[in-house]
Write a protein that holds these residues in place. Sequence first.
Motif, PDB file in Angstrom:
ATOM      1  N   LYS A   1       9.392  -8.301  -6.191  1.00 53.57           N
ATOM      2  CA  LYS A   1       7.700  -8.696  -5.811  1.00 53.57           C
ATOM      3  C   LYS A   1       7.016  -9.541  -6.618  1.00 53.57           C
ATOM      4  CE  LYS A   1       4.779  -6.399  -2.910  1.00 53.57           C
ATOM      5  NZ  LYS A   1       5.031  -6.430  -1.519  1.00 53.57           N
TER       6      LYS A   1
ATOM      7  N   ARG B   1      -7.829  -2.872  -9.427  1.00 48.37           N
ATOM      8  CA  ARG B   1      -6.941  -3.853  -8.628  1.00 48.37           C
ATOM      9  C   ARG B   1      -7.528  -5.235  -8.633  1.00 48.37           C
ATOM     10  NH1 ARG B   1      -5.969   0.383  -4.224  1.00 48.37           N
ATOM     11  NH2 ARG B   1      -4.135   1.069  -4.745  1.00 48.37           N
TER      12      ARG B   1
ATOM     13  N   PHE C   1      13.219  -4.441  -7.692  1.00 43.11           N
ATOM     14  CA  PHE C   1      12.333  -4.636  -6.560  1.00 43.11           C
ATOM     15  C   PHE C   1      10.938  -5.033  -7.005  1.00 43.11           C
ATOM     16  CE2 PHE C   1       8.905  -2.672  -4.195  1.00 43.11           C
ATOM     17  CZ  PHE C   1       9.165  -2.968  -3.004  1.00 43.11           C
TER      18      PHE C   1
ATOM     19  N   LEU D   1       1.441   5.929 -12.758  1.00 42.87           N
ATOM     20  CA  LEU D   1       0.808   7.235 -13.187  1.00 42.87           C
ATOM     21  C   LEU D   1       1.777   7.833 -14.374  1.00 42.87           C
ATOM     22  CD1 LEU D   1       0.050   8.646  -9.710  1.00 42.87           C
ATOM     23  CD2 LEU D   1      -1.618   7.414 -11.430  1.00 42.87           C
TER      24      LEU D   1
ATOM     25  N   TYR E   1      -0.550  -2.467  -8.556  1.00 42.41           N
ATOM     26  CA  TYR E   1       0.240  -1.358  -8.623  1.00 42.41           C
ATOM     27  C   TYR E   1       0.019  -0.461  -9.525  1.00 42.41           C
ATOM     28  CZ  TYR E   1       5.006   0.499  -8.830  1.00 42.41           C
ATOM     29  OH  TYR E   1       6.136   1.607  -8.693  1.00 42.41           O
ATOM     30  N   ILE E   2       0.129   0.829  -9.304  1.00 44.96           N
ATOM     31  CA  ILE E   2      -0.399   1.815  -9.909  1.00 44.96           C
ATOM     32  C   ILE E   2       0.912   2.542 -10.757  1.00 44.96           C
ATOM     33  CG2 ILE E   2      -1.725   4.030 -10.186  1.00 44.96           C
ATOM     34  CD1 ILE E   2      -3.197   3.055  -7.619  1.00 44.96           C
TER      35      ILE E   2
ATOM     36  N   ASP F   1     -10.088   5.320  -3.409  1.00 40.46           N
ATOM     37  CA  ASP F   1      -9.149   4.054  -3.056  1.00 40.46           C
ATOM     38  C   ASP F   1     -10.387   2.785  -3.481  1.00 40.46           C
ATOM     39  OD1 ASP F   1      -7.221   5.267  -2.209  1.00 40.46           O
ATOM     40  OD2 ASP F   1      -7.676   4.877  -0.241  1.00 40.46           O
TER      41      ASP F   1
END
Lengths: 706, 179
Positions: free
Chosen positions: A209, A144, A205, A222, A219-220, A137
């Motif tokens: 946002k 981030r 969405f 993958l 926002y990740i 994180d």
Amino acid sequence: MEREEYKNAITKRKKGFYNIVFALVTITIFILGYFLYKNWADSLTAPLVILAIFNSFLLLTLMYVLLRQVIKGYLEWRRAKEGAKIRTRLLTAFIFLGLLPSLLLLTGAIIMIESAVESWFRLPVHTINEAGQKLVDSSLNILRELSYERAEGIAQQVKSVPENLYTSFIFHISNSRDIDAICLINSKGEILFSKPEDSIAIDRFKTEKIFSETGLKGYIILGKNSYVFSSAKINNEKAVLVGYLFPEDLLEEARFISENQKLYLQAKSERKVFKISMISSFLALTLAVVFASVWIGTRLTKEINKPLQLLLEGTEEVSKGNLEHKIDYSAKDEIGQVVTSFNAMVEDLLKSKREIEKSTEEIKAAKESAEKRRNYIEVLMESLNVGIVSLGAEGEIVSMNKKAKEFLELSPKAPPQKVVTLPSWITIRDAINDLKKRPEEKREIVLTFRDEVKVMVIEMVPLTREEVSYPGSILIIEDITDLSRTQRIAAWQEVAQRLAHEIKNPLTPIRLSAQRIRKKLRDNATDLNEAIYEGTTTIEREVESMMAMVDEFSRFARLPEIHLKPGNIGELVLSATLPYQNAYPKVLFSLTISENLPQILFDREQIERVFKNLFENSIEAMKMAGEIKVSIFEKEKNIVISIKDTGPGIPKEIRTKMFLPYFSTKRKGTGLGLAIVARILEEHGGKIEIDNEYNEGAGILIYLPR
Amino acid sequence: MKKLFFVVIIFLLSVSAFPKGPEIEDISYFFEKQHIFVSFFLKEGFLNKDIVEAIDSTKPITFRYEIELAKRKTLWIDKTILRTTIKKTVQYDNLTHQYEITIFQDEKVIEKKSLTSIDEVTTELSMVKEVNLGSTTDLSPGENVYYVRVQAILFKGFFLLLFPNDVDTGWKEKNIKTP
């Protein structure tokens, strides 16, 4: 038996019905379980569903068995069926023996599972996982923040150029080396520029946002290339997204840590399911054990209770009198022995019963025969013209026939014992007492009733036959009043004849003397005076004779009143014999007087007359030569004076009437002597009897009360 | 008999004393272009902390909403006229810390979302907005015999650790008046 078969058939039918219902419910459970498994269960819950089906089946079966046993036990208890109580107790004991440890084990298992599972997730692995996750994180957060700051910076830069140059400006920035991905989107979610292409997919969405106050931060995405995107609004219509590539090696580590964390979190989340599956398995085992214990308990109870129930039923049957009941049970154990002994006992009882029945039949037949005989004897007794009174060992009245009651003027319905209350019974009782001493004799008694006087002959017969003897005796009473009256009439006829004869005898010389005197007078005979003298002398003599006879009759009719005074009867007897001893030297008087004789009440003159009369009769009968034995003794409540002579004795035919007035065997007797004697003694409360035991002459017994 | 009565009363009182579970609230509707659109809210849907834990465990968690339009019948079972099922599935990615939400209507995906906080997730899963229940052309106009009913089936559970059961809200009804 039919009832038993009917009951068995009903039970079988009920059992069949219950089994069908149970089978149907079981099938339903499995079908529902199958559908549940197919439609509801997933890979995680599938074993639980299977266990649930199995547990439901076991629980249902257990409940069915328990409920059935409880209802059965309750009904049997209420009906007070044999063996119900012990059956219920045994079954309850077996159930509790199975249930209690199983429930304890289950409770213990639940606590242990709960504790163990919870403790697993309290281990440091959780902390380690979280630490790894935090590292990932942190790395991501750097990207981030970087992407966010860069996006904000670019947005500020873009704002300074005209809107139609936004795309060109972004394109220009995209060539910058410090940016891995950049996008320009409008508020509709349309991508206006993207480098590289398809680096990010924009949906409603995300658009919302991005154009919200907070924006899209970190926002990740993958994929083949993994980015961390952040957005920044240029204006309300346009926004820019800046992305940084997730370093491959870091991504690998992050994936690894996340996967492990995922596994841990899933396991933690599923611990409840795990616990449930463990508890459910234990529950299944517990139910299986409880079911097995209940089933075994039921079987064992049945095994133990069956012979006991049969024994109880047998006892019930035997107590009802069914001795043909046999218990159909065979076993080599102790209960089997008890059953065998019971059957043997019942068989013995049956044999005894049959013997008793046979004996009872014989006794019944004998009783009937005896009853017939008794009836016959009763009829015979009732038909007899004599009175029969049966006396007990103590002389008490036992029974009497109709004739006896009639003779004694007792009501036919009155109990025989009432006879003792009659005044006449005193006379009978005295006669009985006499007869006890001389049972072979008969007694003649005179009973005075209200309207008449009856003469009875009583005889007492002991209840003895050959060697058999019973206590008590039979009293035979014969009413001879009519016979006695006939005899009395005959006696009176004889008295009248004798009286006529006695009167006629002196009348003849008187008539002859009178005729002679009248003839001498008519003929003026010279010997008239002599004839008158002789004739009147004869008349005078005969008249005197007649007067003496009349006096004698008068005396009998008018005996003087007795004056009782106490005195010694022995002295009186002795003084009465003295004149005769002197007058008749050939007559020997022997006097025996018991010692200590009490003084009794009597009229000396009258009693002396009695003895004189009797002595004179004896002397005359012995023809002035012989022996007179006088003995005086005490007997019961009487003083008895026995006078026995050596004369010819008293003929039997006159014994019953010799004390009647005007009865005499002497040619010149008035027949009043012995009648006067009997009357004097009666007035003294005594009596005179002929001593029938004495056969060497005449024997007289005089009884005077003490 | 008295004892049994008291036991039942005590049981009922004790049951009523427990906090209420999840329930459907604020059912609203509107008609548009001969269709009926229904909205509602699930209250206390996340009362059970196990749900949050289950979401965080990265397993996909689904809330299923069954929505029906029915006609009341006197002395008979009500007739269901329209029916639809909304499924909202959430799956948490513990790497990205994002919640992927997929919304199905009658097993068809109608929307996907990616959320970044649990609060957003709870709101999203609890809220159903303007679901097209179906055409109202067959409904009699101006009648009060119709109603909308909704129930939410939240997660799988085991009653008394033994019997599989769905934790649901039960049906919640709202009378409607056809235009």
